[in-house]
Design an enzyme around this catalytic site. Structure first.
Site, PDB file in Angstrom:
ATOM      1  N   GLY A 284      -2.156   0.478  22.811  1.00 34.44           N
ATOM      2  CA  GLY A 284      -3.112   1.552  22.512  1.00 34.44           C
ATOM      3  C   GLY A 284      -2.500   2.935  22.696  1.00 34.44           C
ATOM      4  O   GLY A 284      -3.210   3.938  22.741  1.00 34.44           O
TER       5      GLY A 284
ATOM      6  N   TYR B 294       0.845  -1.211   0.000  1.00 32.68           N
ATOM      7  CA  TYR B 294       0.000   0.000   0.000  1.00 32.68           C
ATOM      8  C   TYR B 294       0.879   1.259   0.000  1.00 32.68           C
ATOM      9  O   TYR B 294       0.729   2.129  -0.859  1.00 32.68           O
ATOM     10  CB  TYR B 294      -0.893  -0.035   1.239  1.00 32.68           C
ATOM     11  CG  TYR B 294      -1.889   1.106   1.335  1.00 32.68           C
ATOM     12  CD1 TYR B 294      -3.025   1.142   0.527  1.00 32.68           C
ATOM     13  CD2 TYR B 294      -1.717   2.130   2.270  1.00 32.68           C
ATOM     14  CE1 TYR B 294      -3.945   2.173   0.631  1.00 32.68           C
ATOM     15  CE2 TYR B 294      -2.634   3.165   2.379  1.00 32.68           C
ATOM     16  CZ  TYR B 294      -3.755   3.185   1.555  1.00 32.68           C
ATOM     17  OH  TYR B 294      -4.670   4.214   1.667  1.00 32.68           O
TER      18      TYR B 294
ATOM     19  N   GLY C 129       3.087   1.454  -3.129  1.00 35.22           N
ATOM     20  CA  GLY C 129       2.195   1.621  -4.277  1.00 35.22           C
ATOM     21  C   GLY C 129       1.738   3.070  -4.380  1.00 35.22           C
ATOM     22  O   GLY C 129       1.765   3.682  -5.465  1.00 35.22           O
TER      23      GLY C 129
END
Ligand code: NAD
Ligand code: UDP
Length: 312
Positions: A207, A145, A148
């Site tokens: 988190g 991703y 690209g």
């Protein structure tokens, strides 16, 4: 003046909102999509509009159309989906860009690329200005991703320099809102769907990683402004909301907004190469487009929760 506008990836989350906005402004819209992550449901309300046309097509294959503007959005955006077939993801970004730029060159259409904050990778400059070249792993699981999209940016600027194609490049930061697929896998939709179903809320890692979440309406406004900007500024420009939250804070906000939820926070492994922090520097958008986001996370979450409550 009425334009004929092609939106690739038009049946996806962002594309469906963009198609609606462009139709409301009186344009003809061609939505091109292979329905990998998009759905007919997202564009259902638009199908009766005489100015709306849907073409089932893959951007990796060339296509001949006559258009005035192209918004190139085709590409799965959720890590779960872009990692499902990583070779196809790179092909979609790279061959898709070549095919759409070729179409823009032939028709003299203006073309806007939906690039991404992922071009900054796991950034060590914070917040990220457009001048930062990024820190991207070229061989990891997110690379299909990230690289690209980076290569697509290169192609856009080379078609502009070499062939005079009228380009616009925006770098979109994490965006959320109605029409996200409940199985999309990105964090906002995951947490809301989990909270509505009373399932555990899955926090990857501790988190403590951060993201800056932009509501869809702010993004669409920024996209349209950039496309129609006539000052000669072609980008790249960050379009995102600089309000930064940890993923744990996001989970707490979702629980707070759905008070009768029985969900608990659970901690899972952090995926490889997950960026630790991300926040857009948006002074370029403010100066060049007179744009800044106006929708706060609490208000955007409320609307998004309402949407998911209606479809689950
Ligand atoms: P999405 O997955 O909902 O939409 C992508 C659309 O592209 C889908 O309708 C899908 O079916 C279509 N598509 C995928 N591959 C295709 C192909 N080869 N040919 C034709 N259509 C294809 O994702 P989204 O959030 O709407 O993202 C739209 C664009 O914006 C993407 O290019 C994405 O990289 C970019 N972007 C999104 C975000 C975000 O936070 N939502 C952030 C940065 C960049
Ligand atoms: N994430 C999470 N739980 C989930 C989905 C995502 O904790 O159910 C985390 C993910 O690891 C990342 C952040 O939330 O740190 C944003 O993930 P998303 O997939 O939405 O987008 P990214 O910005 O990573 O492309």
């Amino acid at each position: 003046m009425k334009k004929r506008i092609l939106v690739t990836g038009g049946a996806g989350f962002i594309g469906s909102h963009l198609c609606k906005r462009l139709l409301n402004e009186g344009n003809e819209v061609i939505c091109l999509d292979n329905f990998f992550t998009g759905s007919r449901q997202n564009i259902h309300d638009l199908l009766d509009n005489k100015d709306f046309e849907v073409i089932r097509h893959d951007v990796t294959i060339p296509i001949h159309l006559e258009v005035d503007q192209i918004y190139n959005l085709a590409c799965p955006a959720s890590p779960v989906h872009y990692q499902f077939d990583p070779v196809q993801t790179t092909k979609t970004s790279v061959l898709g860009a070549i095919n759409m730029l070729g179409l823009a060159k032939r028709t003299k259409a203006r073309i806007l690329q939906a690039s991404t904050s992922e071009v900054y990778g796991d950034p060590d400059v914070h917040p990220q200005p457009e001048s930062y070249w990024g820190k991207v792993n070229p061989i990891g699981i997110r690379s299909c991703y990230d690289e690209g999209k980076r290569c697509a940016e290169t192609l856009f600027f080379d078609y502009h320099r070499e062939h005079g194609v009228d380009i616009r490049v925006i770098r979109i930061f994490n965006t959320y809102g109605p029409n996200m697929n409940p199985n999309d896998g990105r964090v906002v939709s995951n947490f809301i769907v989990q909270a509505l179903k009373g399932e555990d809320i899955t926090i990857y890692g501790e988190g403590s990683q951060t993201r800056s979440f932009q509501y869809i309406d702010d993004l669409v406004e920024g996209m349209v402004r950039m496309m129609n900007n006539e000052t000669g500024f072609v980008g790249p420009v960050n379009i995102g909301n600089p309000d930064e939250f940890t993923i744990k804070e996001l989970a707490e906000k979702v629980i707070e907004a759905i008070p009768n939820s029985k969900s608990k926070l659970v901690y899972k492994d952090l995926p490889q190469d997950d960026p630790k922090q991300r926040k857009p520097e948006i002074s370029t958008a403010k100066e060049q487009l007179k744009w800044s986001p106006s929708i706060k996370l609490d208000a955007g979450l409320k609307d998004t929760i309402k949407y998911f409550s209606s479809i689950i």
